[in-house]
Design a protein around this motif. Structure first.
Motif, PDB file in Angstrom:
ATOM      1  N   HIS A  23      39.663  69.441  36.188  1.00  0.00           N
ATOM      2  CA  HIS A  23      38.394  69.719  35.503  1.00  0.00           C
ATOM      3  C   HIS A  23      37.417  68.583  35.791  1.00  0.00           C
ATOM      4  O   HIS A  23      37.822  67.418  35.912  1.00  0.00           O
ATOM      5  CB  HIS A  23      38.619  69.857  33.994  1.00  0.00           C
ATOM      6  N   PRO A  24      36.100  68.898  35.916  1.00  0.00           N
ATOM      7  CA  PRO A  24      35.112  67.852  36.204  1.00  0.00           C
ATOM      8  C   PRO A  24      35.102  66.704  35.197  1.00  0.00           C
ATOM      9  O   PRO A  24      34.712  65.580  35.537  1.00  0.00           O
ATOM     10  CB  PRO A  24      33.779  68.625  36.170  1.00  0.00           C
ATOM     11  N   SER A  25      35.516  66.978  33.949  1.00  0.00           N
ATOM     12  CA  SER A  25      35.509  65.930  32.920  1.00  0.00           C
ATOM     13  C   SER A  25      36.475  64.797  33.246  1.00  0.00           C
ATOM     14  O   SER A  25      36.414  63.737  32.620  1.00  0.00           O
ATOM     15  CB  SER A  25      35.857  66.535  31.554  1.00  0.00           C
ATOM     16  N   GLU A  26      37.374  65.014  34.217  1.00  0.00           N
ATOM     17  CA  GLU A  26      38.266  63.937  34.636  1.00  0.00           C
ATOM     18  C   GLU A  26      37.511  62.876  35.426  1.00  0.00           C
ATOM     19  O   GLU A  26      37.961  61.728  35.521  1.00  0.00           O
ATOM     20  CB  GLU A  26      39.405  64.493  35.502  1.00  0.00           C
ATOM     21  N   MET A  27      36.353  63.259  35.978  1.00  0.00           N
ATOM     22  CA  MET A  27      35.605  62.350  36.847  1.00  0.00           C
ATOM     23  C   MET A  27      34.315  61.828  36.206  1.00  0.00           C
ATOM     24  O   MET A  27      33.933  60.677  36.436  1.00  0.00           O
ATOM     25  CB  MET A  27      35.257  63.065  38.153  1.00  0.00           C
ATOM     26  N   VAL A  28      33.632  62.667  35.407  1.00  0.00           N
ATOM     27  CA  VAL A  28      32.344  62.269  34.829  1.00  0.00           C
ATOM     28  C   VAL A  28      32.266  62.674  33.371  1.00  0.00           C
ATOM     29  O   VAL A  28      32.994  63.569  32.922  1.00  0.00           O
ATOM     30  CB  VAL A  28      31.164  62.908  35.615  1.00  0.00           C
TER      31      VAL A  28
ATOM     32  N   ASN B  69      25.067  67.870  32.081  1.00  0.00           N
ATOM     33  CA  ASN B  69      25.905  68.969  31.580  1.00  0.00           C
ATOM     34  C   ASN B  69      27.152  69.093  32.446  1.00  0.00           C
ATOM     35  O   ASN B  69      27.113  68.779  33.635  1.00  0.00           O
ATOM     36  CB  ASN B  69      25.121  70.291  31.590  1.00  0.00           C
ATOM     37  N   ILE B  70      28.245  69.542  31.837  1.00  0.00           N
ATOM     38  CA  ILE B  70      29.513  69.705  32.546  1.00  0.00           C
ATOM     39  C   ILE B  70      30.013  71.127  32.326  1.00  0.00           C
ATOM     40  O   ILE B  70      30.041  71.621  31.199  1.00  0.00           O
ATOM     41  CB  ILE B  70      30.574  68.692  32.058  1.00  0.00           C
ATOM     42  N   THR B  71      30.396  71.793  33.423  1.00  0.00           N
ATOM     43  CA  THR B  71      30.975  73.133  33.354  1.00  0.00           C
ATOM     44  C   THR B  71      32.353  73.110  34.012  1.00  0.00           C
ATOM     45  O   THR B  71      32.801  72.078  34.491  1.00  0.00           O
ATOM     46  CB  THR B  71      30.075  74.156  34.075  1.00  0.00           C
ATOM     47  N   ASP B  72      32.996  74.278  34.052  1.00  0.00           N
ATOM     48  CA  ASP B  72      34.320  74.352  34.690  1.00  0.00           C
ATOM     49  C   ASP B  72      34.231  74.151  36.200  1.00  0.00           C
ATOM     50  O   ASP B  72      35.211  73.735  36.827  1.00  0.00           O
ATOM     51  CB  ASP B  72      34.976  75.712  34.400  1.00  0.00           C
ATOM     52  N   PHE B  73      33.073  74.459  36.787  1.00  0.00           N
ATOM     53  CA  PHE B  73      32.950  74.388  38.249  1.00  0.00           C
ATOM     54  C   PHE B  73      32.239  73.135  38.740  1.00  0.00           C
ATOM     55  O   PHE B  73      32.134  72.904  39.931  1.00  0.00           O
ATOM     56  CB  PHE B  73      32.219  75.629  38.782  1.00  0.00           C
ATOM     57  N   GLY B  74      31.735  72.302  37.836  1.00  0.00           N
ATOM     58  CA  GLY B  74      31.058  71.088  38.289  1.00  0.00           C
ATOM     59  C   GLY B  74      30.232  70.433  37.203  1.00  0.00           C
ATOM     60  O   GLY B  74      30.425  70.707  36.014  1.00  0.00           O
ATOM     61  N   ALA B  75      29.306  69.568  37.617  1.00  0.00           N
ATOM     62  CA  ALA B  75      28.454  68.845  36.667  1.00  0.00           C
ATOM     63  C   ALA B  75      27.027  68.841  37.193  1.00  0.00           C
ATOM     64  O   ALA B  75      26.788  68.743  38.407  1.00  0.00           O
ATOM     65  CB  ALA B  75      28.956  67.419  36.482  1.00  0.00           C
TER      66      ALA B  75
ATOM     67  N   VAL C  70      25.726  58.022  37.413  1.00  0.00           N
ATOM     68  CA  VAL C  70      26.606  58.111  38.580  1.00  0.00           C
ATOM     69  C   VAL C  70      25.773  57.989  39.849  1.00  0.00           C
ATOM     70  O   VAL C  70      24.579  58.311  39.870  1.00  0.00           O
ATOM     71  CB  VAL C  70      27.391  59.440  38.593  1.00  0.00           C
ATOM     72  N   GLU C  71      26.421  57.518  40.888  1.00  0.00           N
ATOM     73  CA  GLU C  71      25.795  57.425  42.200  1.00  0.00           C
ATOM     74  C   GLU C  71      26.334  58.553  43.056  1.00  0.00           C
ATOM     75  O   GLU C  71      27.553  58.720  43.186  1.00  0.00           O
ATOM     76  CB  GLU C  71      26.097  56.075  42.843  1.00  0.00           C
ATOM     77  N   VAL C  72      25.444  59.355  43.620  1.00  0.00           N
ATOM     78  CA  VAL C  72      25.852  60.530  44.374  1.00  0.00           C
ATOM     79  C   VAL C  72      25.104  60.587  45.704  1.00  0.00           C
ATOM     80  O   VAL C  72      24.087  59.915  45.892  1.00  0.00           O
ATOM     81  CB  VAL C  72      25.566  61.827  43.577  1.00  0.00           C
TER      82      VAL C  72
ATOM     83  N   ASP D 284      33.509  68.628  45.421  1.00  0.00           N
ATOM     84  CA  ASP D 284      32.864  67.466  46.044  1.00  0.00           C
ATOM     85  C   ASP D 284      32.956  66.218  45.172  1.00  0.00           C
ATOM     86  O   ASP D 284      32.247  65.244  45.393  1.00  0.00           O
ATOM     87  CB  ASP D 284      31.385  67.774  46.334  1.00  0.00           C
ATOM     88  N   MET D 285      33.840  66.260  44.172  1.00  0.00           N
ATOM     89  CA  MET D 285      33.978  65.107  43.277  1.00  0.00           C
ATOM     90  C   MET D 285      35.016  64.100  43.770  1.00  0.00           C
ATOM     91  O   MET D 285      34.863  62.901  43.588  1.00  0.00           O
ATOM     92  CB  MET D 285      34.356  65.586  41.867  1.00  0.00           C
ATOM     93  N   SER D 286      36.089  64.615  44.352  1.00  0.00           N
ATOM     94  CA  SER D 286      37.168  63.716  44.761  1.00  0.00           C
ATOM     95  C   SER D 286      37.901  64.297  45.959  1.00  0.00           C
ATOM     96  O   SER D 286      38.019  65.524  46.093  1.00  0.00           O
ATOM     97  CB  SER D 286      38.146  63.508  43.596  1.00  0.00           C
TER      98      SER D 286
END
Length: 598
Positions: A267-272, A238-244, A278-280, A259-261
């Motif tokens: 917005h988190p959708s730019e990354m995932v 799931n993706i929200t405005d504050f993260g995934a 994904v590897e975290v 903590d994405m970049s």
């Protein structure tokens, strides 16, 4: 005839047996009703057996096989071997799109005859009865069943469960609220039957129960495996405005947007994207609150390490404008590293009111590194440093005494700004506007937009100030005023200001004279205050008593006050202090604040 009436409440088989028992004695009593050459009693008995035998296996409420006679626009005509045919709505055969005449199907025999004498059949009810037993067994044994999400209805979703409809409440679809249920339609999942009512044909199922059981098992396993600083793979759920939220295999962790970049993202959708693997990195674990913090940028090197060596002061760099504020623009030099061009470092000559006047989001600009602070993660940049400072060459280009023509760009209470060249303005102070009169406001002499001739009086390159003279562009009239206004010469004038020690009068030709309070009365009588005798705009007849070119003043004495005068102002004239008249109007310190909005 009462013997022919079947007993009330009898089954179909009982009715047929009763009818047969009734007809047999009638046949023996009235043999004349039958043609002996065609049918004997034995023949009739055999025919009765055949007729009754054909219906012996057909009972109302049973599932029977039927042969498709024809398929029409909205109904299917079926033959079950009875005296009349039955029809079933075509929509009940939606699971048999290739249905054609000759096919054999199973249907429920609801009634042998309706009011029109037709057999009443139902495929939908037959399907329900066929799978009901399997559903009941699954419910009682708490076993999961497979179903397909069909359509969204109020409060939940209709699920196709082995050919029958079941209800899946919205709260039972998943562990968390599903933002878009339409994306799940048509997909197959396992469900638990949580409510069953055969009479109402009500089946309620839950997917959440299965997910919770799975999560509990996976959580227990994950608790033994998961550790801080571990690197794991997961699926974006799931993706929200504050993260995934990332599924780590039964337990979700939060990948916060910060903590994405190392760089800036909106917005988190730019990354995932949902469904991506994904590897975290595991940043923190709190099993009591069931919270797992994850990081993506932590898998990449810290960009601010050795940044001072990478971007030494004085380096010319290029970057993209990623943010604009009232005080400057942030420039991305590389992912994770941004520098600030302060508004004061954008132009040598323009007084920039807002950075958006010079730059825009997404624009690539060139700048010079002014300061680097790795600890605070700050880099100061300058745009104007990419060009030569024009103030360095201005003193050479415009030596003191240079006469130039410029446009009046702005007026203030202390002077007028004149454009010397694009982006560079000089100030004409009100004390340098007229040789002969004291200017109260620049608008008395010039207007915005006027083209004027001025003389360079001083250039302060360090403070970026240019002083200009308007009166210096003309010959000093005081060199000849003494010749033009000899002592005892009679002149006429108008009162323009009242002072505590006299009045200032305009005697024409932009020349002002001063009448001391002792010379204000034509007959020499003492006057305590100028307001006792005169007011602003009053006309006076005077004579020249003294001309002082050095101190640039003409002293006058009143010889007569004409009878005809302009009307006295409603407001009493203000009396100014002579000391204030002697004090020059100050020039504000620092750079001149010129309106650069045009």
């Amino acid at each position: 005839m009462a013997e022919l009436e079947p007993k009330t409440g009898a089954s179909s088989k009982e009715k047929r047996d009763q009818e047969r028992a009734t007809l047999r004695p009638l046949m023996n009593r009235r043999p004349e009703l039958y043609e002996e050459d065609e049918y004997t009693s034995a023949d009739y008995e055999r025919m009765m057996d055949l007729y009754q035998g054909s219906l012996a296996s057909i009972d109302e409420g049973e599932i029977v096989k039927a042969k498709v006679q024809s398929v029409r626009d909205n109904v299917v005509v079926l033959d079950i071997g009875f005296k009349s045919e039955g029809t079933v709505p075509l929509e009940e055969f939606k699971d048999m799109p290739d249905l054609k005449p000759g096919d054999v199907v199973e249907v429920l025999l609801e009634h042998l005859e309706d009011q029109e004498g037709s057999v009443v059949l139902s495929k939908k009810k037959a399907d329900f009865m066929r799978v009901w037993e399997r559903i009941r067994v699954a419910y009682e044994s708490d076993q999961p069943v497979e179903g397909v999400l069909q359509k969204k209805i109020k409060g939940g979703v209709v699920v196709d469960l082995m050919g029958v409809d079941a209800f899946l409440p919205g709260s039972q679809i998943a562990l968390r609220r599903v933002p878009n249920i339409d994306e799940l339609l048509g997909q197959k999942f396992e469900f638990k039957i949580i409510k069953l009512n055969k009479r109402r044909r009500n089946i309620v199922v839950s997917r959440r129960v299965i997910l919770e059981n799975e999560r509990a098992g996976k959580r227990e396993k994950l608790m033994k495996e998961l550790e801080k600083d571990q690197v794991r793979k997961g699926i974006v759920k799931n993706i929200t405005d504050f993260g995934a939220f990332i599924d780590l295999g039964g337990v979700d962790g939060l990948l916060h947007i910060t903590d994405m970049s190392w760089g800036r993202i909106q917005h988190p959708s730019e990354m995932v994207q949902i469904g991506n693997e994904v590897e975290v990195k595991v940043l923190d674990i709190d099993w009591q609150r069931e919270r797992i913090s994850l990081g993506l940028k932590q898998l990449h090197p810290y960009p601010w390490k050795d940044v001072a060596e990478k971007y030494p002061v004085g380096t010319r760099v290029q970057g993209k404008v990623v943010s604009i504020t009232n005080y400057g623009a942030f420039i991305e030099l590389e992912p994770g590293i941004e520098g600030l061009v302060h508004i004061s470092e954008m132009s040598w000559t323009r007084n920039v009111r807002h950075p958006s006047k010079l730059v825009s989001i997404g624009e690539t600009i060139e700048a010079v590194v002014l300061k680097v602070d790795p600890n605070e993660e700050k880099i100061s940049l300058g745009m104007k440093q990419t060009e030569q400072d024009p103030w360095v060459v201005l003193p050479l280009k415009y030596p003191v005494g240079t006469r130039i023509n410029g446009k009046v760009r702005n007026l203030t209470s202390f002077g007028a700004f004149v454009e010397i060249e694009p982006g560079i303005d000089g100030l004409i102070h009100i004390s340098d506007m007229s040789w002969t009169k004291r200017v109260q406001h620049p608008s008395e002499v010039v207007k915005k937009g006027d083209a004027v001739d001025v003389v360079i009086l001083n250039i302060d390159a360090e403070n970026k100030r240019i002083s200009l003279g308007l009166k210096q562009a003309e010959e000093d009239p005081w060199l000849k005023i003494g010749e033009n206004y000899p002592v005892n010469m009679e002149v006429n004038g108008k009162v323009v200001r009242l002072m505590d020690k006299g009045v200032v009068v305009d005697i024409g030709n932009d020349i002002e004279g001063f009448v001391p309070i002792s010379q204000l009365h034509p007959e020499g009588k003492p006057v305590n205050s100028p307001t006792d005798l005169v007011y602003e705009t009053m006309n006076l007849e005077m004579k020249v008593m003294e001309v002082d070119p050095i101190h640039r003043r003409i002293v006058l004495g009143v010889t007569n006050i004409p009878a005809e005068q302009p009307p006295r102002p409603a407001e009493p004239s203000k009396v100014e202090s002579m000391d204030a008249l002697e004090q020059p109007v100050p020039i504000p310190a620092g750079n001149f604040d010129v309106d650069d909005s045009e």
